[in-house]
Design an enzyme around this catalytic site. Structure first.
Site, short mmCIF file in Angstrom:
data_model
loop_
_atom_site.label_atom_id
_atom_site.label_comp_id
_atom_site.label_asym_id
_atom_site.label_seq_id
_atom_site.Cartn_x
_atom_site.Cartn_y
_atom_site.Cartn_z
N SER A 1 -31.23 -9.34 -1.60
CA SER A 1 -30.71 -9.46 -0.24
C SER A 1 -30.56 -10.91 0.22
O SER A 1 -29.85 -11.69 -0.41
CB SER A 1 -31.63 -8.67 0.68
OG SER A 1 -31.16 -8.69 1.99
N SER B 1 -46.96 -8.49 7.80
CA SER B 1 -45.63 -8.45 7.19
C SER B 1 -45.64 -7.50 6.00
O SER B 1 -46.64 -7.38 5.29
CB SER B 1 -45.23 -9.85 6.73
OG SER B 1 -44.21 -9.76 5.77
N GLY B 2 -44.50 -6.86 5.76
CA GLY B 2 -44.37 -6.02 4.58
C GLY B 2 -43.76 -6.79 3.41
O GLY B 2 -43.69 -6.28 2.30
N ARG C 1 -47.45 -11.44 11.30
CA ARG C 1 -46.39 -11.94 12.18
C ARG C 1 -46.78 -11.76 13.64
O ARG C 1 -47.42 -10.76 14.01
CB ARG C 1 -45.09 -11.20 11.92
CG ARG C 1 -44.54 -11.40 10.54
CD ARG C 1 -43.05 -11.15 10.45
NE ARG C 1 -42.61 -11.05 9.07
CZ ARG C 1 -42.39 -12.10 8.27
NH1 ARG C 1 -42.56 -13.33 8.73
NH2 ARG C 1 -42.00 -11.92 7.01
C1 16G Z 1 -37.44 -5.53 4.94
C2 16G Z 1 -36.84 -4.33 5.60
C3 16G Z 1 -36.34 -4.66 6.98
C4 16G Z 1 -37.45 -5.28 7.79
C5 16G Z 1 -38.08 -6.43 7.07
C6 16G Z 1 -39.34 -6.86 7.79
C7 16G Z 1 -35.61 -2.55 4.51
C8 16G Z 1 -34.45 -2.19 3.64
N1 16G Z 1 -35.74 -3.84 4.82
O1 16G Z 1 -36.48 -6.51 4.72
O2 16G Z 1 -35.92 -3.48 7.56
O3 16G Z 1 -36.96 -5.75 9.01
O4 16G Z 1 -38.46 -6.01 5.78
O5 16G Z 1 -40.00 -7.84 7.04
O6 16G Z 1 -36.39 -1.71 4.90
P1 16G Z 1 -41.49 -8.20 7.34
O7 16G Z 1 -42.32 -6.95 7.15
O8 16G Z 1 -41.83 -9.28 6.39
O9 16G Z 1 -41.56 -8.67 8.76
MG MG Z 2 -29.85 -7.29 2.90
#
Ligand code: 16G
Ligand code: MG
Length: 556
Positions: free
Chosen positions: A67, A520-521, A527
């Site tokens: 991405s 964060s995921g 965050r």
């Molecule tokens: C991933 C997720 C997106 C989310 C982001 C948060 C998908 C396809 N993508 O990119 O939806 O906004 O994680 O990231 O689910 P974070 O957990 O690091 O804040």
């Molecule tokens: Mg993307």
């Protein structure tokens, strides 16, 4: 699983040894890492995809992309039969496969899982997996690894769809399983014809204030290639594509993620573009934001984010529904009260949520991550979901679509040329233009453009629907981010105890203050999000809550 199959798996797995000392985790966006360490993981996801196809007796998708990440990263994720994300129940299996230390261990895990899930190798259809990749140079060899993984399951077929956007691959999987035409050509056809249909239904006299050229920043990614194809056959939109990847580097100072986070012009844009309607896609074209370049501002922009796209879509759909419902009130036999809902996350700007509610829309919050929003949106007849970062789409229930089909036929014979018929046709066209498998920057862009023309709105008019509250995001490095446990769609922390009360005290000091923290995921951080009536207040609130987080969770 017979012995021949077991020994094929052992042999082929031996050709893809995992890197030492790395732990993989199938996160919200699949597996993602530096491309050079991903071969074994992608190979193993190939096996998983084939097993998933046998289990579901349907075609599965496997997309190779990272991405908006740096060009040297790559990743892999699975699309389930309806084109949605991999079922959460299979994520732990993905993790254990990716982390298996050697071929014997890998085989053991597969055997246990096949038994537990009761996957039958005989009698059913063989596995079929559609493969796609973005423009990353590492994509080609990773694709080969994926094919090897798929083919290590006897009888499994890998179909290479080539370089495609992530949403295109999801769309192809969905269309294939519905028995519809599913080639890239069909994807373009559907997009172009439904866009045309929406333009043909524009009310007479809508101003054409936005007929002037718009500009797309394609993040030097796959979206630019596809837009150039579309440009050859689409009428009714004058657009220029920049950052098509012929020169610049993928996601480097360009693209939706950069524009949304940094709020500055991407590379290739300048003061010559002041006031123009501009859009940015991310590297695999599943995110879309709009912006305008501000005058005399050293590259600052006015951002029109996912929340505003959501508001535009929801408003348009609500308008069409109320035209249809007017007819209902006149006691037509075949009436249907469609349940329209809007799904956001805690990151949605508070001003957008207020605006949507005031407009009479039902708003639901879910945790961050497309799979949560998508699942919730599917509860409605028409569910519109968006993350502020620009990922989102619209889901139509099959009940509603069948009703709409019938209604269009009825009105076509009894009320030709009526407003009701036009509204019904518009909703049908939206359901075809929008990618119901997953958020899609290309179809999103053409829907935004069609609606702006319908409304006769400039980007400025659109942006004035409401004013965003100032916000600030920060990240805090902690010893163990999983110590943060949240509830109520991440708006509240339930553990560690006491921290939520402390956040509440700080937040209460600021007019229109709102603040939350979440692990964060995708990165090893916690965050912090804060908003308030003034920027300084949002900044102060964010930094004081960041400090608090550090005190409660200890920093590195
Ligand atoms: C991933 C997720 C997106 C989310 C982001 C948060 C998908 C396809 N993508 O990119 O939806 O906004 O994680 O990231 O689910 P974070 O957990 O690091 O804040
Ligand atoms: Mg993307």
């Amino acid at each position: 699983m017979n012995h021949q199959q077991q020994s094929i798996l052992l042999d082929s797995a031996a050709r893809f040894p995992p890197p030492q000392g790395v732990k993989f985790s199938y996160g919200t966006s699949g597996f993602r890492a530096e491309a050079s360490i991903l071969e074994s993981t992608v190979y193993r996801v190939g096996i998983l995809a084939a097993l998933r196809s046998i289990k579901t007796q349907a075609v599965i998708g496997l997309m190779i992309t990272a991405s908006h990440n740096h060009v040297s990263d790559n990743g892999v994720k699975i699309a389930d039969p309806g084109g949605e994300m991999l079922s959460q129940q299979w994520e732990p299996f993905a993790d254990s496969l990716a982390n298996a230390s050697d071929p014997e261990h890998l085989l053991q895990l597969i055997l246990e899982f096949v038994k537990k899930e009761n996957i039958q190798f005989e009698g059913g259809k063989g596995a079929e997996v559609l493969l796609g990749r973005d423009t990353r140079p590492s994509g080609e060899s990773l694709l080969e690894a994926a094919k090897q993984g798929i083919r290590s399951i006897v009888g499994a077929v890998a179909v290479d769809m080539g370089v495609v956007t992530t949403p295109q691959l999801h769309w192809m999987v969905r269309a294939t399983n519905k028995g519809e035409k599913a080639s890239e050509h069909d994807y373009f056809d559907q997009l172009i014809s439904s866009f045309r249909c929406l333009l043909d239904l524009i009310p007479q006299g809508a101003q054409s204030s936005n007929k002037e050229k718009m500009i797309v920043d394609a993040a030097n990614g796959v979206g630019g290639l596809k837009l150039e194809v579309i440009k050859k056959s689409i009428h009714g939109l004058n657009f220029e594509v920049r950052n098509t990847g012929k020169e610049g580097v993928l996601n480097d100072g360009v693209g939706a993620d950069f524009v949304q986070k940094e709020k500055v012009t991407p590379y290739g844009f300048s003061t010559a573009d002041v006031g123009m309607r501009c859009a940015s896609l991310d590297g695999d074209a599943d995110r879309l934001v709009y912006f305008t370049v501000l005058p005399n501002s050293s590259g600052k922009i006015e951002l029109v984010d996912g929340d505003k796209i959501l508001s535009l879509f929801a408003l348009f759909i609500k308008e069409q529904l109320s035209i249809l419902e007017e007819a209902n009130n006149k006691k037509v036999n075949n009436s249907y009260e469609a349940h329209l809902g809007v799904v956001q996350t805690a990151y949605a700007n508070g001003a957008s949520t207020d605006y949507l509610k005031q407009a009479g829309l039902e708003v639901v919050l879910t945790p961050t991550g497309v799979k949560y929003l998508h699942e919730k949106a599917a509860d409605f007849d028409i569910g519109v979901y968006f993350e502020a970062n620009g990922h989102g789409t619209i889901l139509f229930s099959s009940n509603f679509l069948s009703w709409l089909d019938v209604r269009v036929n009825e009105l076509g014979s009894t009320a030709k040329g009526s407003e009701q018929l036009k509204a019904a046709l518009r909703l049908l066209a939206v359901s075809k233009l929008i990618n119901q498998a997953v958020g899609d920057a290309l179809s999103g862009l053409f829907l935004v453009e069609a609606i702006l023309q319908h409304m006769g709105w400039s980007i400025h008019k659109w942006n004035e629907l409401y004013n965003d509250l100032p916000s600030r995001q920060l990240k805090v490095k902690v010893v163990d981010r999983t110590a943060v446990v949240t509830a109520n769609a991440e708006t509240e922390v339930v553990s560690p105890p006491g921290i939520q009360e402390a956040i509440n005290v700080l937040t209460a000091k600021y007019p229109r203050g709102r603040c939350f923290i979440r692990p964060s995921g995708t990165e090893d951080v916690v965050r912090v999000y804060a908003e308030a009536s003034r920027q300084q207040a949002a900044d102060d609130l964010a930094s004081s809550v960041a400090k608090l987080t550090d005190q409660f969770l200890g920093s590195h």
